[in-house]
Motif scaffolding. Structure first.
Motif, PDB file in Angstrom:
ATOM      1  N   THR A  75      63.693  47.377 -68.697  1.00 22.30           N
ATOM      2  CA  THR A  75      64.832  46.710 -69.322  1.00 22.30           C
ATOM      3  C   THR A  75      65.980  47.693 -69.544  1.00 22.30           C
ATOM      4  N   TYR A  76      65.662  48.885 -70.020  1.00 21.55           N
ATOM      5  CA  TYR A  76      66.685  49.906 -70.238  1.00 21.55           C
ATOM      6  C   TYR A  76      67.384  50.264 -68.930  1.00 21.55           C
ATOM      7  N   GLU A  77      66.611  50.502 -67.886  1.00 16.62           N
ATOM      8  CA  GLU A  77      67.195  50.853 -66.583  1.00 16.62           C
ATOM      9  C   GLU A  77      68.053  49.710 -66.051  1.00 16.62           C
ATOM     10  N   THR A  78      67.588  48.481 -66.249  1.00 14.63           N
ATOM     11  CA  THR A  78      68.329  47.319 -65.772  1.00 14.63           C
ATOM     12  C   THR A  78      69.658  47.169 -66.503  1.00 14.63           C
ATOM     13  N   LEU A  79      69.630  47.252 -67.822  1.00 17.63           N
ATOM     14  CA  LEU A  79      70.849  47.040 -68.609  1.00 17.63           C
ATOM     15  C   LEU A  79      71.881  48.125 -68.340  1.00 17.63           C
ATOM     16  N   VAL A  80      71.435  49.375 -68.289  1.00 19.28           N
ATOM     17  CA  VAL A  80      72.381  50.466 -68.028  1.00 19.28           C
ATOM     18  C   VAL A  80      72.965  50.319 -66.626  1.00 19.28           C
ATOM     19  N   GLY A  81      72.125  50.041 -65.645  1.00 18.82           N
ATOM     20  CA  GLY A  81      72.621  49.859 -64.289  1.00 18.82           C
ATOM     21  C   GLY A  81      73.563  48.680 -64.174  1.00 18.82           C
ATOM     22  N   PHE A  82      73.243  47.587 -64.862  1.00 13.27           N
ATOM     23  CA  PHE A  82      74.091  46.398 -64.816  1.00 13.27           C
ATOM     24  C   PHE A  82      75.461  46.674 -65.435  1.00 13.27           C
TER      25      PHE A  82
END
Length: 275
Positions: A75-82
């Motif tokens: 989730t952290y990787e997804t949100l930062v990337g998004f």
């Protein structure tokens, strides 16, 4: 027994409105779950190919802390990337709208980067950036970047040229025209692109974890696959899907607040089609 209809002139309650919009996917999911249960209960497929719903639920409940820890990483990787993809993608779209030369220069490069399979270049990011979260975030950015740019570009160009001429004759500069005219007009297209980008960001983060990671849902899927633990594999896949759906739903809710006139028009059109 007939379903009681709301009295004339009275608005249906919130649940009936929600059900009228969403009963199709709810029924579809229910049918899929029933077929899944029947197929596994009657042994139509071996358990190591498709686990039963009970085994999948046991994998959830018995490994809740383990799955929660790895879900948070993804989730952290997804949100930062998004977020990075949205900021950079919108900036590039604005630059391309205001500069024809830069558009002709950047567009082929963006298209070339999009058609390259991310799973093929993810190992390079591991070599360059190591085994931390940075390579996974970068893959998520690349996956989400293209829809943001394309939707932003289409939305910013959707403004009526006569409106732009009117604002120019009234003395509005480029910055004011962008904030007051172009950006509001682009929001329907842009938010549609953000919905696609959010789901792709989840995929990008997991793809990055496939290549090299010791945490995250991609790591859980690889471990379950290696151990032929299909129940854990299904549990991780379901969590991954739920994460993408939640991000999609959050953006859809934001759409109703940011451009309520667009959402209302869409609902009216849907009701008209049903009638």
């Amino acid at each position: 027994m007939a379903l009681a209809l709301p009295a004339a002139g009275r608005e249906p309650n919130a649940f009936l409105r929600w059900w009228s919009r969403n009963w199709h996917p709810v029924v579809f999911v229910a049918v899929v779950l029933v077929l899944w249960w029947v197929a596994t209960a009657l042994k139509w497929v071996p358990p190591f190919i498709i686990p039963s719903p009970a085994d999948t639920w046991a994998a959830f409940s018995n490994n809740a802390a383990y799955l929660a820890q790895h879900t948070w990483v993804t989730t952290y990787e997804t949100l930062v990337g998004f977020v990075i993809a949205v900021v950079v993608g919108l900036f590039v779209a604005v630059v391309m709208v205001y500069s024809k030369g830069l558009e002709q220069t950047l567009y082929p490069v963006i298209l070339f980067a999009q058609v390259i399979p991310k799973i093929a270049i993810a190992p390079l990011f591991i070599v360059w950036l190591g085994f931390g979260t940075s390579p996974k975030i970068l893959v998520a950015v690349l996956m989400a970047f293209f829809p943001v740019v394309i939707s932003g570009l289409a939305g910013l160009r959707a403004v009526d040229p006569e409106i732009l001429q009117l604002t120019s004759t009234m003395g509005a500069g480029r910055a004011k025209t962008f904030l007051k005219v172009r950006l509001p007009a682009a929001l329907p297209e842009l938010l549609s692109g953000l919905k696609v980008a959010a789901t792709l960001a989840v995929t990008g983060a997991v793809v990055g974890e496939f290549v090299g990671a010791n945490e995250g849902l991609g790591y859980v899927i690889l471990q379950a696959n290696g151990n032929v633990d299909t129940a854990m594999l299904f549990a991780a896949l379901i969590i991954m899907s739920i994460l993408g759906v939640l991000l999609f739903a959050i953006i859809q809710i934001a759409e109703r607040f940011l451009i309520p006139w667009h959402a209302s028009k869409r609902d009216v059109s849907a009701n008209t089609v049903r009638l």
